[in-house]
Design a protein around this motif. Sequence first.
Motif, PDB file in Angstrom:
ATOM      1  N   GLN A  53     -10.646  76.723  63.506  1.00 19.80           N
ATOM      2  CA  GLN A  53     -11.801  77.381  62.892  1.00 19.80           C
ATOM      3  C   GLN A  53     -11.830  78.872  63.229  1.00 19.80           C
ATOM      4  N   ARG A  54     -11.470  79.222  64.461  1.00 19.81           N
ATOM      5  CA  ARG A  54     -11.417  80.644  64.816  1.00 19.81           C
ATOM      6  C   ARG A  54     -10.383  81.381  63.977  1.00 19.81           C
ATOM      7  N   LEU A  55      -9.262  80.710  63.707  1.00 15.20           N
ATOM      8  CA  LEU A  55      -8.235  81.331  62.874  1.00 15.20           C
ATOM      9  C   LEU A  55      -8.766  81.578  61.469  1.00 15.20           C
ATOM     10  N   ARG A  56      -9.457  80.598  60.888  1.00 13.97           N
ATOM     11  CA  ARG A  56     -10.023  80.797  59.557  1.00 13.97           C
ATOM     12  C   ARG A  56     -10.989  81.984  59.560  1.00 13.97           C
ATOM     13  N   GLU A  57     -11.776  82.086  60.621  1.00 15.00           N
ATOM     14  CA  GLU A  57     -12.738  83.186  60.709  1.00 15.00           C
ATOM     15  C   GLU A  57     -12.040  84.527  60.809  1.00 15.00           C
ATOM     16  N   ARG A  58     -10.962  84.599  61.582  1.00 15.23           N
ATOM     17  CA  ARG A  58     -10.230  85.867  61.711  1.00 15.23           C
ATOM     18  C   ARG A  58      -9.564  86.243  60.387  1.00 15.23           C
ATOM     19  N   LEU A  59      -8.964  85.279  59.713  1.00 15.10           N
ATOM     20  CA  LEU A  59      -8.336  85.556  58.421  1.00 15.10           C
ATOM     21  C   LEU A  59      -9.376  85.961  57.387  1.00 15.10           C
ATOM     22  N   ALA A  60     -10.540  85.309  57.447  1.00  9.65           N
ATOM     23  CA  ALA A  60     -11.613  85.654  56.517  1.00  9.65           C
ATOM     24  C   ALA A  60     -12.065  87.105  56.710  1.00  9.65           C
ATOM     25  N   ARG A  61     -12.192  87.521  57.976  1.00 12.67           N
ATOM     26  CA  ARG A  61     -12.585  88.912  58.244  1.00 12.67           C
ATOM     27  C   ARG A  61     -11.525  89.891  57.756  1.00 12.67           C
ATOM     28  N   LEU A  62     -10.274  89.463  57.829  1.00 11.33           N
ATOM     29  CA  LEU A  62      -9.173  90.347  57.451  1.00 11.33           C
ATOM     30  C   LEU A  62      -9.220  90.705  55.960  1.00 11.33           C
ATOM     31  N   ILE A  63      -9.776  89.809  55.129  1.00 18.55           N
ATOM     32  CA  ILE A  63      -9.841  90.093  53.693  1.00 18.55           C
ATOM     33  C   ILE A  63     -11.281  90.178  53.191  1.00 18.55           C
ATOM     34  N   ASN A  64     -12.257  90.046  54.086  1.00 17.01           N
ATOM     35  CA  ASN A  64     -13.681  90.084  53.738  1.00 17.01           C
ATOM     36  C   ASN A  64     -14.050  88.918  52.826  1.00 17.01           C
ATOM     37  N   ALA A  65     -13.749  87.708  53.308  1.00 15.38           N
ATOM     38  CA  ALA A  65     -14.101  86.474  52.603  1.00 15.38           C
ATOM     39  C   ALA A  65     -14.896  85.586  53.546  1.00 15.38           C
ATOM     40  N   ALA A  66     -15.263  84.407  53.092  1.00 14.60           N
ATOM     41  CA  ALA A  66     -15.916  83.414  53.937  1.00 14.60           C
ATOM     42  C   ALA A  66     -14.859  82.488  54.525  1.00 14.60           C
ATOM     43  N   PRO A  67     -15.041  82.002  55.750  1.00 18.00           N
ATOM     44  CA  PRO A  67     -14.057  81.072  56.338  1.00 18.00           C
ATOM     45  C   PRO A  67     -13.780  79.854  55.465  1.00 18.00           C
ATOM     46  N   SER A  68     -14.787  79.395  54.739  1.00 17.88           N
ATOM     47  CA  SER A  68     -14.605  78.220  53.882  1.00 17.88           C
ATOM     48  C   SER A  68     -13.720  78.520  52.672  1.00 17.88           C
ATOM     49  N   ASP A  69     -13.429  79.800  52.440  1.00 15.88           N
ATOM     50  CA  ASP A  69     -12.559  80.195  51.327  1.00 15.88           C
ATOM     51  C   ASP A  69     -11.091  80.275  51.741  1.00 15.88           C
ATOM     52  N   PRO A 186      -6.416  97.864  55.866  1.00 19.53           N
ATOM     53  CA  PRO A 186      -7.639  97.174  55.447  1.00 19.53           C
ATOM     54  C   PRO A 186      -7.481  96.559  54.061  1.00 19.53           C
ATOM     55  N   PHE A 187      -8.129  95.427  53.876  1.00 26.00           N
ATOM     56  CA  PHE A 187      -8.134  94.738  52.582  1.00 26.00           C
ATOM     57  C   PHE A 187      -9.537  94.186  52.377  1.00 26.00           C
ATOM     58  N   ASP A 188     -10.177  94.548  51.275  1.00 24.67           N
ATOM     59  CA  ASP A 188     -11.554  94.134  51.035  1.00 24.67           C
ATOM     60  C   ASP A 188     -11.644  93.488  49.662  1.00 24.67           C
ATOM     61  N   LEU A 189     -11.870  92.178  49.653  1.00 24.31           N
ATOM     62  CA  LEU A 189     -11.963  91.450  48.395  1.00 24.31           C
ATOM     63  C   LEU A 189     -13.062  92.000  47.488  1.00 24.31           C
ATOM     64  N   ASP A 195      -8.520  87.471  42.339  1.00 23.24           N
ATOM     65  CA  ASP A 195      -8.845  86.052  42.186  1.00 23.24           C
ATOM     66  C   ASP A 195      -8.072  85.195  43.172  1.00 23.24           C
ATOM     67  N   PHE A 196      -6.872  85.664  43.533  1.00 23.36           N
ATOM     68  CA  PHE A 196      -6.010  84.940  44.464  1.00 23.36           C
ATOM     69  C   PHE A 196      -5.384  85.938  45.434  1.00 23.36           C
ATOM     70  N   VAL A 197      -5.305  85.546  46.710  1.00 24.04           N
ATOM     71  CA  VAL A 197      -4.632  86.361  47.724  1.00 24.04           C
ATOM     72  C   VAL A 197      -3.794  85.418  48.587  1.00 24.04           C
ATOM     73  N   VAL A 198      -2.549  85.803  48.824  1.00 25.00           N
ATOM     74  CA  VAL A 198      -1.652  84.990  49.658  1.00 25.00           C
ATOM     75  C   VAL A 198      -0.927  85.902  50.643  1.00 25.00           C
ATOM     76  N   ALA A 199      -0.583  85.352  51.801  1.00 23.22           N
ATOM     77  CA  ALA A 199       0.182  86.128  52.782  1.00 23.22           C
ATOM     78  C   ALA A 199       0.629  85.242  53.932  1.00 23.22           C
ATOM     79  N   ASP A 200       1.889  85.362  54.295  1.00 22.94           N
ATOM     80  CA  ASP A 200       2.428  84.728  55.496  1.00 22.94           C
ATOM     81  C   ASP A 200       1.982  85.481  56.732  1.00 22.94           C
ATOM     82  N   GLY A 201       2.039  84.801  57.885  1.00 22.47           N
ATOM     83  CA  GLY A 201       1.585  85.406  59.129  1.00 22.47           C
ATOM     84  C   GLY A 201       2.652  86.054  59.975  1.00 22.47           C
ATOM     85  N   HIS A 202       3.930  85.982  59.564  1.00 18.84           N
ATOM     86  CA  HIS A 202       5.015  86.356  60.470  1.00 18.84           C
ATOM     87  C   HIS A 202       5.471  87.808  60.351  1.00 18.84           C
ATOM     88  N   LYS A 203       4.791  88.600  59.547  1.00 20.82           N
ATOM     89  CA  LYS A 203       5.168  90.011  59.434  1.00 20.82           C
ATOM     90  C   LYS A 203       4.149  90.877  60.177  1.00 20.82           C
TER      91      LYS A 203
END
Length: 374
Positions: A53-69, A186-189, A195-203
Amino acid sequence: MRDEFPLVSEILHLNHAGVGPWPRRTVEAVTRFAAENAHRGSLRYPDWLAAEQRLRERLARLINAAPSDIALVKSTSEALSIIAHGLHWRPGDNIVGITQEFPSNRIVWESLASQGVTLRQLDIDRSAQPEDDLLTLCDENTRLVAVSSVQYARGLRLDLARLGTSCRARGIRLCIDAIQSLGAFPFDLRVVGADFVVADGHKWMLGPEGLALLYVSPALREELELRQFGWHMVAERGQFERRDWRPAPDATRFECGSPNMLGVHALEASLSLLDEVGIDQVAAAIGERVARLIELTDRHGFELLSPRSAPLRAGIVTFRVPDRDQQALYQALMGSGVLCAQRGAGIRFSPHFHTSEETIEQAMTLTAALAHQL
């Protein structure tokens, strides 16, 4: 940052656009997780779910979305495939993209040819205004514009807000492969309107391979036809005897099976470092390092292939040494401990915020020396 990135002195790491090194805290998080598995098994599984859940929250902040998204999937390629083969296409539909894309953001759209969908591609090497020229390729049958936020070979950064505004005005959906920018800029939805955003974590996110972000606009979530099914993607997860299942209403509907808990612990730890530093500070530091690489590229007489203008460049500096075999130079650099890549007809260096000025100076000096020997 030297304590967080204890790279051996023989390595000059300039390949974050490829695979980045883990911070020390990530190594320690994985080590703790492995030891816990060895000694206590899954006794503390609820704590593992808290890390997820913390990971979802951090990723959500990174793109300015909700964790449930936020859906956690295996890779950028899987995320793009979920989108491409979840949308309902009509024969004659087309997708607009860029010729110089990494195969992940090309093959998946080409795979729709059997459904009568065509891919129109812009050659950005011949485009002075790629955002405008992408829209010029669009017509009444264009359903989607699919582009990378930063082009992987030479590092051109697109004006996503401008592109998003135009796509919305024309009723065209926008898919962003943000693997070369998330964790670096920075990335702000709300600004981009993708409509769609994708990204791997290894870069640039400094995490492991095997775990990626998938964002689907909540308004489009139920429009995507599901192609993968399992216990994890249902609304009543945990009610194993229940027969009248339905897909989860949130983004977990795209996660068919058990989570990659090892990757979760690793990426969550990596993103905690980016959160502590702050993405604006990260972006500023990367900008300084890229500016220095461009300055040294000019000083040594190399040919810059990446954008020179600050608004157009990202964390990638690609250059070529005139009258030299670039493949031989790349092999010589790798053999000398300079981690880089051969992309876009030249050598690609990609420093992160923690890359020292000494690393940059040494790498460019060594490049000039090795080129002289070829």
